[in-house]
Design an enzyme around this catalytic site. Sequence first.
Site, PDB file in Angstrom:
ATOM      1  N   HIS A 134       5.020 -38.507  -5.875  1.00 27.28           N
ATOM      2  CA  HIS A 134       4.399 -37.174  -6.174  1.00 27.28           C
ATOM      3  C   HIS A 134       4.954 -35.995  -5.860  1.00 27.28           C
ATOM      4  O   HIS A 134       5.645 -35.867  -4.810  1.00 27.28           O
ATOM      5  CB  HIS A 134       3.047 -37.200  -5.509  1.00 27.28           C
ATOM      6  CG  HIS A 134       1.882 -38.139  -6.384  1.00 27.28           C
ATOM      7  ND1 HIS A 134       1.382 -37.375  -7.373  1.00 27.28           N
ATOM      8  CD2 HIS A 134       1.132 -39.041  -5.831  1.00 27.28           C
ATOM      9  CE1 HIS A 134       0.195 -38.322  -7.785  1.00 27.28           C
ATOM     10  NE2 HIS A 134       0.410 -39.401  -6.894  1.00 27.28           N
ATOM     11  N   HIS A 137      -1.057 -34.635  -9.644  1.00 28.51           N
ATOM     12  CA  HIS A 137      -1.051 -35.203 -10.985  1.00 28.51           C
ATOM     13  C   HIS A 137      -1.174 -34.050 -12.133  1.00 28.51           C
ATOM     14  O   HIS A 137      -0.743 -34.255 -13.285  1.00 28.51           O
ATOM     15  CB  HIS A 137      -2.283 -36.031 -11.370  1.00 28.51           C
ATOM     16  CG  HIS A 137      -2.444 -37.144 -10.576  1.00 28.51           C
ATOM     17  ND1 HIS A 137      -1.726 -38.273 -11.011  1.00 28.51           N
ATOM     18  CD2 HIS A 137      -2.881 -37.664  -9.517  1.00 28.51           C
ATOM     19  CE1 HIS A 137      -1.727 -39.413 -10.139  1.00 28.51           C
ATOM     20  NE2 HIS A 137      -2.567 -39.113  -9.114  1.00 28.51           N
ATOM     21  N   HIS A 190      -3.499 -39.111   3.549  1.00 30.20           N
ATOM     22  CA  HIS A 190      -3.704 -40.202   2.610  1.00 30.20           C
ATOM     23  C   HIS A 190      -3.083 -41.266   2.723  1.00 30.20           C
ATOM     24  O   HIS A 190      -3.626 -42.541   2.681  1.00 30.20           O
ATOM     25  CB  HIS A 190      -3.874 -39.475   1.019  1.00 30.20           C
ATOM     26  CG  HIS A 190      -3.775 -40.565   0.170  1.00 30.20           C
ATOM     27  ND1 HIS A 190      -5.108 -41.381  -0.128  1.00 30.20           N
ATOM     28  CD2 HIS A 190      -3.014 -41.139  -0.824  1.00 30.20           C
ATOM     29  CE1 HIS A 190      -4.801 -42.102  -0.998  1.00 30.20           C
ATOM     30  NE2 HIS A 190      -3.408 -42.201  -1.444  1.00 30.20           N
ATOM     31  N   HIS A 230       4.751 -40.800 -11.293  1.00 30.09           N
ATOM     32  CA  HIS A 230       4.842 -40.731 -10.060  1.00 30.09           C
ATOM     33  C   HIS A 230       5.392 -42.329  -9.511  1.00 30.09           C
ATOM     34  O   HIS A 230       5.972 -42.448  -8.501  1.00 30.09           O
ATOM     35  CB  HIS A 230       4.004 -40.100  -9.165  1.00 30.09           C
ATOM     36  CG  HIS A 230       2.738 -40.958  -8.883  1.00 30.09           C
ATOM     37  ND1 HIS A 230       1.680 -40.973 -10.040  1.00 30.09           N
ATOM     38  CD2 HIS A 230       2.427 -41.452  -8.090  1.00 30.09           C
ATOM     39  CE1 HIS A 230       0.527 -41.628  -9.428  1.00 30.09           C
ATOM     40  NE2 HIS A 230       1.245 -42.095  -8.337  1.00 30.09           N
ATOM     41  N   VAL A 240     -10.281 -23.730  -4.899  1.00 36.89           N
ATOM     42  CA  VAL A 240     -11.709 -23.420  -5.313  1.00 36.89           C
ATOM     43  C   VAL A 240     -12.251 -23.780  -4.088  1.00 36.89           C
ATOM     44  O   VAL A 240     -13.147 -23.097  -3.847  1.00 36.89           O
ATOM     45  CB  VAL A 240     -11.925 -24.398  -6.688  1.00 36.89           C
ATOM     46  CG1 VAL A 240     -13.368 -24.301  -6.927  1.00 36.89           C
ATOM     47  CG2 VAL A 240     -10.908 -23.779  -7.806  1.00 36.89           C
ATOM     48  N   ASN A 300      -3.160 -39.781  15.279  1.00 35.74           N
ATOM     49  CA  ASN A 300      -4.618 -39.311  15.252  1.00 35.74           C
ATOM     50  C   ASN A 300      -4.936 -38.810  13.846  1.00 35.74           C
ATOM     51  O   ASN A 300      -4.742 -37.552  13.460  1.00 35.74           O
ATOM     52  CB  ASN A 300      -5.188 -38.313  16.313  1.00 35.74           C
ATOM     53  CG  ASN A 300      -6.526 -38.255  16.469  1.00 35.74           C
ATOM     54  OD1 ASN A 300      -7.408 -38.987  15.783  1.00 35.74           O
ATOM     55  ND2 ASN A 300      -6.936 -37.320  17.453  1.00 35.74           N
ATOM     56  N   ASP A 310       2.620 -43.412  -2.825  1.00 40.66           N
ATOM     57  CA  ASP A 310       2.472 -42.034  -3.458  1.00 40.66           C
ATOM     58  C   ASP A 310       3.849 -41.250  -3.106  1.00 40.66           C
ATOM     59  O   ASP A 310       3.723 -39.817  -3.124  1.00 40.66           O
ATOM     60  CB  ASP A 310       1.295 -41.068  -2.689  1.00 40.66           C
ATOM     61  CG  ASP A 310      -0.025 -41.499  -3.751  1.00 40.66           C
ATOM     62  OD1 ASP A 310       0.062 -42.301  -4.651  1.00 40.66           O
ATOM     63  OD2 ASP A 310      -0.942 -41.035  -3.232  1.00 40.66           O
TER      64      ASP A 310
END
Length: 159
Positions: A94, A99, A53, A111, A42, A4, A91
């Site tokens: 990574h 990055h 992702h 990467h 932030v 999910n 990815d």
Amino acid sequence: MIINDPVFGFIEVPEGLMADLVRHPLFVRLSRLKQLGPTHYVYPGATHTRFEHSLGAFHLVCQALQALGERGVCILEHEQESVMAAMLLHDLGHGPLSHALEHAFLPGISHEDISLMLMERMGRDLGHSLSTAADIYRGTYPKWFLHELVCSQLDMDRL
């Protein structure tokens, strides 16, 4: 396997190679890596991970493959599986903070280079060749449009 996802809802990961890749420790580690690096300091809500992702990009490439098939584009079964694997693992290389620190630890190594090395290792671990997936990812597979789905200016990663 059904996962999910917060963006796409239920994502079906076919049993066999795809589910084995998702369960592999090298892929599971992506659940500890933030997609947006240090941005969550932030924007506290920006906490999605490389794992989420990668599953979302996988879902989109599955939809793209289905749409291409419905339009008569010839993509063999092993090519479809390889594109799905390449997208799922795109990815994998990574590290922490994405990055922002990519070249701090291993200057000159991207990467993408690390993703290819880890793809090869996962293939060995699972007893399954991921060489076609790696060729698609690299852009050396003869059907160039498969690479475009995984790595281009308008690929499933960016969508």
